[in-house]
Design an enzyme around this catalytic site. Structure first.
Site, PDB file in Angstrom:
ATOM      1  N   CYS A   1      62.889  81.550  23.012  1.00  0.00           N
ATOM      2  CA  CYS A   1      63.421  82.918  22.914  1.00  0.00           C
ATOM      3  C   CYS A   1      62.415  83.798  22.150  1.00  0.00           C
ATOM      4  O   CYS A   1      61.312  84.011  22.621  1.00  0.00           O
ATOM      5  CB  CYS A   1      64.818  82.915  22.299  1.00  0.00           C
ATOM      6  SG  CYS A   1      65.670  84.508  22.535  1.00  0.00           S
TER       7      CYS A   1
ATOM      8  N   GLU B   1      68.547  74.915  24.678  1.00  0.00           N
ATOM      9  CA  GLU B   1      69.582  74.189  23.931  1.00  0.00           C
ATOM     10  C   GLU B   1      70.989  74.672  24.262  1.00  0.00           C
ATOM     11  O   GLU B   1      71.970  74.033  23.907  1.00  0.00           O
ATOM     12  CB  GLU B   1      69.310  74.281  22.415  1.00  0.00           C
ATOM     13  CG  GLU B   1      69.652  75.609  21.763  1.00  0.00           C
ATOM     14  CD  GLU B   1      68.649  76.741  21.963  1.00  0.00           C
ATOM     15  OE1 GLU B   1      68.816  77.787  21.318  1.00  0.00           O
ATOM     16  OE2 GLU B   1      67.698  76.587  22.772  1.00  0.00           O
TER      17      GLU B   1
ATOM     18  N   HIS C   1      67.340  80.045  26.269  1.00  0.00           N
ATOM     19  CA  HIS C   1      67.699  79.041  25.265  1.00  0.00           C
ATOM     20  C   HIS C   1      67.977  77.714  25.963  1.00  0.00           C
ATOM     21  O   HIS C   1      69.079  77.508  26.461  1.00  0.00           O
ATOM     22  CB  HIS C   1      68.950  79.481  24.500  1.00  0.00           C
ATOM     23  CG  HIS C   1      68.703  80.588  23.540  1.00  0.00           C
ATOM     24  ND1 HIS C   1      68.287  80.362  22.243  1.00  0.00           N
ATOM     25  CD2 HIS C   1      68.807  81.928  23.679  1.00  0.00           C
ATOM     26  CE1 HIS C   1      68.143  81.531  21.625  1.00  0.00           C
ATOM     27  NE2 HIS C   1      68.446  82.489  22.476  1.00  0.00           N
TER      28      HIS C   1
END
Length: 196
Positions: free
Chosen positions: A77, A180, A178
């Site tokens: 990011c 994750e 992102h």
């Protein structure tokens, strides 16, 4: 394997740490040059403003340390944006300058900013970071600034116009989304990076 998350002070590290741990690794958070330079893989996450992030990078004496890294580094990011030359945020913020490309504010084209939510990502064929991830897989984004498509772009996304969703120059990789928070596709991308 020695996995290190750079302690920039400008990221929520828990979600990245947990996502890496799910692959069987125990990442350390550090800004100690001895730890960072001996890492096998490095993560550079970031949230917030480019100005605050670069202030932290300089204050924590990470500027030259990051640029000196020769092992694979993944910016996430804002961490990807920091790899660029200059952000348009806050009347202009000088970044790390690893990738010779500016990071302008996205044009809204009548679409809401920030660009928030799931969007399709189209990687270049054959890039190891996206190995085994289908063309047009969905990833999760939250951002208002984006690097334009450039010679180091390895994946694109479209939000009114194409922008760089992922970038690579030498050992430095960056993803605007992102991983994750991106389900199976994000987990696979992290696995690919960790296994490079």
């Amino acid at each position: 394997m020695n996995v290190v998350i750079l302690g920039t002070g400008c990221a929520n590290l828990n979600s990245v740490k947990s996502a890496i741990a799910r692959h069987g690794y125990e990442p350390k958070v550090s800004r100690d040059p001895d730890v960072v330079l001996l890492a096998d893989k490095l993560f550079l996450p970031g949230v917030g403003t480019a100005q605050a992030a670069m202030d932290q990078v300089r204050e924590r004496e990470l500027f030259d340390l990051i640029k000196a890294c020769t092992q694979p580094v993944l910016g996430i990011c804002l961490g990807m944006q920091l790899l660029g030359r200059r952000s348009e945020e806050s009347n202009g913020v000088d970044l790390l300058g690893i990738i010779d490309e500016d990071v302008p504010k996205m044009t809204d084209f009548g679409l809401p900013l920030p660009h928030m939510g799931w969007n399709r990502v189209y990687p270049q064929a054959g890039n190891r970071l996206f190995q085994g991830i289908e063309d047009g897989a969905y990833f999760y984004f939250v951002h208002s600034y984006a690097m334009p498509v450039n010679p180091w772009t390895i994946a694109q996304c479209n939000y009114g116009e194409p922008f760089t969703a992922a970038v690579q120059k030498d050992n430095f990789y960056g993803v605007q989304f992102h991983p994750e928070r991106s389900g199976a596709a994000g987990a696979k991308l992290l696995k690919n990076f960790l296994e490079m």
